[in-house]
Motif scaffolding. Structure first.
Motif, PDB file in Angstrom:
ATOM      1  N   VAL A  73      14.486   9.677  25.021  1.00  0.00           N
ATOM      2  CA  VAL A  73      13.947   9.725  26.380  1.00  0.00           C
ATOM      3  C   VAL A  73      15.038   9.299  27.360  1.00  0.00           C
ATOM      4  CG1 VAL A  73      12.224   8.823  27.967  1.00  0.00           C
ATOM      5  CG2 VAL A  73      11.601   9.283  25.590  1.00  0.00           C
ATOM      6  N   SER A  74      15.354  10.199  28.333  1.00  0.00           N
ATOM      7  CA  SER A  74      16.382   9.881  29.322  1.00  0.00           C
ATOM      8  C   SER A  74      15.791   9.359  30.622  1.00  0.00           C
ATOM      9  CB  SER A  74      17.226  11.122  29.611  1.00  0.00           C
ATOM     10  OG  SER A  74      16.421  12.169  30.133  1.00  0.00           O
ATOM     11  N   ALA A  75      14.542   9.699  30.924  1.00  0.00           N
ATOM     12  CA  ALA A  75      13.868   9.217  32.131  1.00  0.00           C
ATOM     13  C   ALA A  75      12.371   9.380  31.925  1.00  0.00           C
ATOM     14  CB  ALA A  75      14.330   9.973  33.363  1.00  0.00           C
ATOM     15  N   ALA A  76      11.602   8.552  32.629  1.00  0.00           N
ATOM     16  CA  ALA A  76      10.145   8.622  32.511  1.00  0.00           C
ATOM     17  C   ALA A  76       9.513   8.180  33.821  1.00  0.00           C
ATOM     18  CB  ALA A  76       9.650   7.754  31.362  1.00  0.00           C
ATOM     19  N   ALA A  77       8.290   8.618  34.045  1.00  0.00           N
ATOM     20  CA  ALA A  77       7.504   8.218  35.212  1.00  0.00           C
ATOM     21  C   ALA A  77       6.087   7.940  34.755  1.00  0.00           C
ATOM     22  CB  ALA A  77       7.516   9.303  36.282  1.00  0.00           C
ATOM     23  N   GLY A  78       5.477   6.904  35.331  1.00  0.00           N
ATOM     24  CA  GLY A  78       4.133   6.519  34.944  1.00  0.00           C
ATOM     25  C   GLY A  78       4.125   5.107  34.391  1.00  0.00           C
ATOM     26  N   PRO A  79       3.004   4.680  33.826  1.00  0.00           N
ATOM     27  CA  PRO A  79       1.769   5.455  33.629  1.00  0.00           C
ATOM     28  C   PRO A  79       0.964   5.618  34.927  1.00  0.00           C
ATOM     29  CG  PRO A  79       1.485   3.231  32.821  1.00  0.00           C
ATOM     30  CD  PRO A  79       2.911   3.336  33.238  1.00  0.00           C
ATOM     31  N   PHE A  80       0.399   6.827  35.097  1.00  0.00           N
ATOM     32  CA  PHE A  80      -0.466   7.137  36.219  1.00  0.00           C
ATOM     33  C   PHE A  80      -1.910   7.236  35.711  1.00  0.00           C
ATOM     34  CE2 PHE A  80       3.534   9.566  37.278  1.00  0.00           C
ATOM     35  CZ  PHE A  80       3.997   8.661  38.231  1.00  0.00           C
ATOM     36  N   PRO A  81      -2.861   6.539  36.330  1.00  0.00           N
ATOM     37  CA  PRO A  81      -4.259   6.674  35.916  1.00  0.00           C
ATOM     38  C   PRO A  81      -4.792   8.061  36.230  1.00  0.00           C
ATOM     39  CG  PRO A  81      -4.101   5.393  37.940  1.00  0.00           C
ATOM     40  CD  PRO A  81      -2.693   5.618  37.467  1.00  0.00           C
ATOM     41  N   THR A  82      -5.676   8.576  35.412  1.00  0.00           N
ATOM     42  CA  THR A  82      -6.205   9.934  35.589  1.00  0.00           C
ATOM     43  C   THR A  82      -7.723   9.933  35.542  1.00  0.00           C
ATOM     44  OG1 THR A  82      -6.149  10.443  33.219  1.00  0.00           O
ATOM     45  CG2 THR A  82      -4.162  10.912  34.497  1.00  0.00           C
ATOM     46  N   ALA A  83      -8.318  10.982  36.085  1.00  0.00           N
ATOM     47  CA  ALA A  83      -9.772  11.186  36.043  1.00  0.00           C
ATOM     48  C   ALA A  83     -10.043  12.677  36.136  1.00  0.00           C
ATOM     49  CB  ALA A  83     -10.467  10.444  37.183  1.00  0.00           C
ATOM     50  N   SER A  84     -11.179  13.100  35.574  1.00  0.00           N
ATOM     51  CA  SER A  84     -11.598  14.502  35.649  1.00  0.00           C
ATOM     52  C   SER A  84     -12.755  14.603  36.629  1.00  0.00           C
ATOM     53  CB  SER A  84     -12.030  15.013  34.275  1.00  0.00           C
ATOM     54  OG  SER A  84     -10.933  15.028  33.386  1.00  0.00           O
ATOM     55  N   ILE A  85     -12.641  15.530  37.590  1.00  0.00           N
ATOM     56  CA  ILE A  85     -13.679  15.696  38.611  1.00  0.00           C
ATOM     57  C   ILE A  85     -14.089  17.159  38.699  1.00  0.00           C
ATOM     58  CG2 ILE A  85     -12.873  13.705  39.945  1.00  0.00           C
ATOM     59  CD1 ILE A  85     -11.556  15.677  41.895  1.00  0.00           C
ATOM     60  N   SER A  86     -15.273  17.388  39.209  1.00  0.00           N
ATOM     61  CA  SER A  86     -15.785  18.744  39.466  1.00  0.00           C
ATOM     62  C   SER A  86     -16.216  18.805  40.925  1.00  0.00           C
ATOM     63  CB  SER A  86     -16.958  19.063  38.537  1.00  0.00           C
ATOM     64  OG  SER A  86     -16.557  19.025  37.191  1.00  0.00           O
ATOM     65  N   PRO A  87     -15.284  19.049  41.831  1.00  0.00           N
ATOM     66  CA  PRO A  87     -15.603  18.982  43.267  1.00  0.00           C
ATOM     67  C   PRO A  87     -16.346  20.221  43.760  1.00  0.00           C
ATOM     68  CG  PRO A  87     -13.316  19.562  42.965  1.00  0.00           C
ATOM     69  CD  PRO A  87     -13.872  19.326  41.587  1.00  0.00           C
ATOM     70  N   VAL A  88     -17.040  20.031  44.868  1.00  0.00           N
ATOM     71  CA  VAL A  88     -17.744  21.103  45.557  1.00  0.00           C
ATOM     72  C   VAL A  88     -17.368  21.013  47.033  1.00  0.00           C
ATOM     73  CG1 VAL A  88     -19.987  22.066  46.197  1.00  0.00           C
ATOM     74  CG2 VAL A  88     -19.664  21.063  43.921  1.00  0.00           C
ATOM     75  N   ARG A  89     -17.028  22.141  47.634  1.00  0.00           N
ATOM     76  CA  ARG A  89     -16.701  22.130  49.062  1.00  0.00           C
ATOM     77  C   ARG A  89     -17.932  21.776  49.875  1.00  0.00           C
ATOM     78  NH1 ARG A  89     -14.264  27.078  47.649  1.00  0.00           N
ATOM     79  NH2 ARG A  89     -11.985  27.062  47.675  1.00  0.00           N
ATOM     80  N   ASP A  90     -17.722  21.007  50.923  1.00  0.00           N
ATOM     81  CA  ASP A  90     -18.823  20.703  51.831  1.00  0.00           C
ATOM     82  C   ASP A  90     -19.315  21.966  52.520  1.00  0.00           C
ATOM     83  OD1 ASP A  90     -19.802  18.207  51.698  1.00  0.00           O
ATOM     84  OD2 ASP A  90     -19.031  17.524  53.640  1.00  0.00           O
ATOM     85  N   SER A  91     -18.382  22.922  52.699  1.00  0.00           N
ATOM     86  CA  SER A  91     -18.749  24.177  53.342  1.00  0.00           C
ATOM     87  C   SER A  91     -19.462  25.120  52.385  1.00  0.00           C
ATOM     88  CB  SER A  91     -17.490  24.866  53.893  1.00  0.00           C
ATOM     89  OG  SER A  91     -16.555  25.070  52.863  1.00  0.00           O
ATOM     90  N   GLY A  92     -19.538  24.726  51.111  1.00  0.00           N
ATOM     91  CA  GLY A  92     -20.223  25.553  50.122  1.00  0.00           C
ATOM     92  C   GLY A  92     -19.261  26.124  49.108  1.00  0.00           C
ATOM     93  N   GLY A  93     -19.677  26.240  47.855  1.00  0.00           N
ATOM     94  CA  GLY A  93     -18.847  26.810  46.801  1.00  0.00           C
ATOM     95  C   GLY A  93     -18.220  25.742  45.949  1.00  0.00           C
ATOM     96  N   GLY A  94     -18.403  25.871  44.648  1.00  0.00           N
ATOM     97  CA  GLY A  94     -17.826  24.904  43.734  1.00  0.00           C
ATOM     98  C   GLY A  94     -16.396  25.257  43.371  1.00  0.00           C
ATOM     99  N   LEU A  95     -15.640  24.276  42.915  1.00  0.00           N
ATOM    100  CA  LEU A  95     -14.266  24.461  42.484  1.00  0.00           C
ATOM    101  C   LEU A  95     -14.177  24.230  40.987  1.00  0.00           C
ATOM    102  CD1 LEU A  95     -12.392  22.519  45.308  1.00  0.00           C
ATOM    103  CD2 LEU A  95     -12.894  24.946  45.186  1.00  0.00           C
ATOM    104  N   PRO A  96     -13.167  24.766  40.340  1.00  0.00           N
ATOM    105  CA  PRO A  96     -13.015  24.516  38.906  1.00  0.00           C
ATOM    106  C   PRO A  96     -12.803  23.026  38.640  1.00  0.00           C
ATOM    107  CG  PRO A  96     -11.581  26.306  39.642  1.00  0.00           C
ATOM    108  CD  PRO A  96     -12.116  25.655  40.869  1.00  0.00           C
ATOM    109  N   PRO A  97     -13.272  22.528  37.496  1.00  0.00           N
ATOM    110  CA  PRO A  97     -12.985  21.131  37.138  1.00  0.00           C
ATOM    111  C   PRO A  97     -11.478  20.916  37.102  1.00  0.00           C
ATOM    112  CG  PRO A  97     -14.641  22.057  35.678  1.00  0.00           C
ATOM    113  CD  PRO A  97     -14.112  23.201  36.483  1.00  0.00           C
ATOM    114  N   MET A  98     -11.041  19.761  37.557  1.00  0.00           N
ATOM    115  CA  MET A  98      -9.605  19.479  37.608  1.00  0.00           C
ATOM    116  C   MET A  98      -9.323  18.040  37.218  1.00  0.00           C
ATOM    117  SD  MET A  98      -8.825  19.029  41.701  1.00  0.00           S
ATOM    118  CE  MET A  98      -9.673  20.527  42.184  1.00  0.00           C
ATOM    119  N   THR A  99      -8.099  17.819  36.774  1.00  0.00           N
ATOM    120  CA  THR A  99      -7.629  16.476  36.480  1.00  0.00           C
ATOM    121  C   THR A  99      -6.854  15.959  37.683  1.00  0.00           C
ATOM    122  OG1 THR A  99      -7.455  16.895  34.107  1.00  0.00           O
ATOM    123  CG2 THR A  99      -6.165  15.070  34.986  1.00  0.00           C
TER     124      THR A  99
END
Length: 518
Positions: A82-108
């Motif tokens: 390993v020559s360089a590294a970044a992190g650790p970064f905390p992660t979460a999985s969400i399934s957002p929905v636009r307030d204007s309508g329409g769902g978005l794909p689940p994302m990390t």
């Protein structure tokens, strides 16, 4: 030398039309060559250049927060290879929905305080980075539909699956060459975005001393796994996989950019060569006069070379400035497409184009003036602008037999008296027509593709049956049979859709759950 200088100055000043033409032609040619060369450079290994500029991650690894600690993950940055590294970064999985309508794909989403770092320097394309909870920066792949299928700056995303239905405001759109996340939020906000009972996670980004092959990346991954508790690494992505996908994404654009570059350079060569040769050849009679006054053939050749080079230098300077001004906005578009961060034209492109243009002018003027300089003084005075005896006579005899006015038949035969010059003119026009066809056709095609990608989808969902509250007010589980019974008849739906004015077609959508490894 003073007499030669006077001839050069008088020739440049007296032949103003020729001087202006050479200046403009060289300026246009250099502009086209700078733009074309810059496009070819921008199209060369775009992913590798972006990966180097943004210090992309050779390995993106996900870890289970219940099986490892922040200290252990930080220590993995010292694993072998390993020559360089970044992190650790905390992660979460969400399934957002636009307030204007329409769902978005689940994302990390990844909790990251800033866009920089030793690995995977995220590039903002719109907006700004997150300043605190309630904000998100979304990932964009940089394709035609900017922001992809996700959202745009200013949109509000609602998370109905989480307690209290919290919201996230989109404050930026960013590009990660390593595609490390679907979005980035404030690290302290990750806990509020984690569903109750869901295991938390961490992300680590690694760069290896050797990662050119799959075997080398696998060796680095094994070293990282050995430095953390068993089973802590839940998933990982090699940069080689991302690189392969990126090559497919840009394969549509690279050939056209290279074609534009090649056409620009070829047009510059043909136009400059033809104009300089014509300008010098028109001075054959004057060359005879200079030789009669005592100038040697070498002095005559140098005089005509400098008469062509002086306006060419001015034109090259103007062309470099114009080429840089035109290239900057073009590079901004290629930066969005490839994820690169080129701020302007490479200096070696400017230097190479100017040197090549002036060398072309010098060689062309030298060849044309040398031909005239080799003529005897009497021949140069007598021949003037007429072509070599015997050249093109067959064409003149052939066109004379046509039932056309004599000026027209002579004009048709004239190109055969100067075949090289005529060929270069035809080639320049052909390349120009090809460039225009590319520009107009590609622009119209990509506009249609962009319009198609940005069209609005109207989705009709069969509603759940309204069974009303069950006796006693207790909960009621809707069965599959009730949903099927309440679903509208597909034929009725199809008839209603096609009956709408302006609707040309529709497609059916079905959903199913599948299980895949990892």
């Amino acid at each position: 030398m003073s007499a030669l200088g006077s001839v050069v100055r008088s020739g440049v000043g007296r032949r103003r039309v020729q001087t202006v033409v050479i200046t403009l032609v060289v300026a246009i040619a250099v502009t086209a060559a700078v733009l074309g060369g810059s496009l070819m450079v921008a199209s060369s290994a775009p992913f590798d250049r972006a990966f180097s500029q943004q210090r992309g991650a050779h390995l993106t690894a996900q870890f289970d927060a219940t099986k490892t600690t922040v200290a252990q993950l930080s220590a993995s940055a010292k694993a072998t290879g390993v020559s360089a590294a970044a992190g650790p970064f905390p992660t979460a999985s969400i399934s957002p929905v636009r307030d204007s309508g329409g769902g978005l794909p689940p994302m990390t989403v990844v909790g990251r305080a800033d866009a920089g770092g030793a690995v995977d320097a995220v590039t903002l394309t719109e907006g700004r980075w997150v300043n605190g909870p309630g904000e998100i920066v979304l990932y964009s792949d940089g394709r035609l539909s900017e922001g992809g299928p996700l959202s745009k700056v200013g949109d509000v995303l609602r998370l109905p699956d989480l307690p209290g239905s919290p919201t996230l405001t989109v404050v930026g759109i960013a590009r990660s060459v390593s595609e490390t996340a679907g979005g980035w939020v404030d690290p302290g906000h990750i806990a509020a975005l984690t569903a109750p009972g869901a295991a938390g996670g961490y992300q680590m980004l690694y760069r290896f001393t050797a990662a050119d092959t799959t075997e080398q990346v696998d060796t680095g991954r094994a070293a990282v796994q050995a430095s953390v508790p068993a089973g802590a690494m839940t998933a990982s992505t090699s940069w080689l996989h991302t690189r392969l996908e990126s090559a497919g994404n840009t394969s549509l654009y690279v050939p056209f950019l290279i074609a534009f570059g090649v056409l620009g350079v070829l047009m510059a060569i043909l136009i400059v060569g033809n104009v300089i040769a014509g300008a010098v050849s028109t001075g054959t009679r004057r060359i005879g006069i200079l030789k009669a006054l005592g100038f040697t053939p070498n002095q005559v050749v140098r005089a005509y070379m400098f008469q062509a080079l002086i306006p060419a230098v001015v034109g090259a300077a103007l062309g470099v400035v114009a080429g840089n001004l035109l290239t900057v906005p073009v590079l901004s578009q290629t930066n969005r497409l490839y994820g690169t961060v080129d701020s302007g034209v490479a200096p070696w492109v400017d230097a190479g184009v100017v040197a090549g243009a002036l060398a072309l002018v010098a060689v062309t003027a030298l060849a044309a003036a040398s031909r005239a300089g080799r003529l005897r003084t009497v021949d140069a005075l007598a021949v003037g602008r007429t072509p070599k005896p015997g050249r093109g006579y067959w064409a003149a005899r052939l066109t004379a037999r046509l039932p056309l006015p004599r000026p027209v038949s002579l004009g048709l035969a004239h190109p055969f008296a100067h075949p090289f010059r005529s060929t270069t003119i035809v080639a320049a026009i052909a390349f120009g027509a090809a460039a225009v066809t590319f520009a107009v056709g590609l622009g119209a095609s990509l506009n249609q593709v962009q319009a198609t990608q940005r069209h609005a989808d109207v989705i009709i969902h069969p509603g759940a049956p309204n069974t009303g509250p069950p006796p006693g007010g207790g909960p009621h589980m809707i069965t599959d049979e009730e949903i099927a019974a309440a679903a509208p008849d597909p034929a009725v739906v199809a008839k209603a859709v096609t009956g709408q004015a302006g609707t040309s077609g529709y497609s059916g959508v079905a959903q199913a759950e599948v299980t895949v490894p990892a």
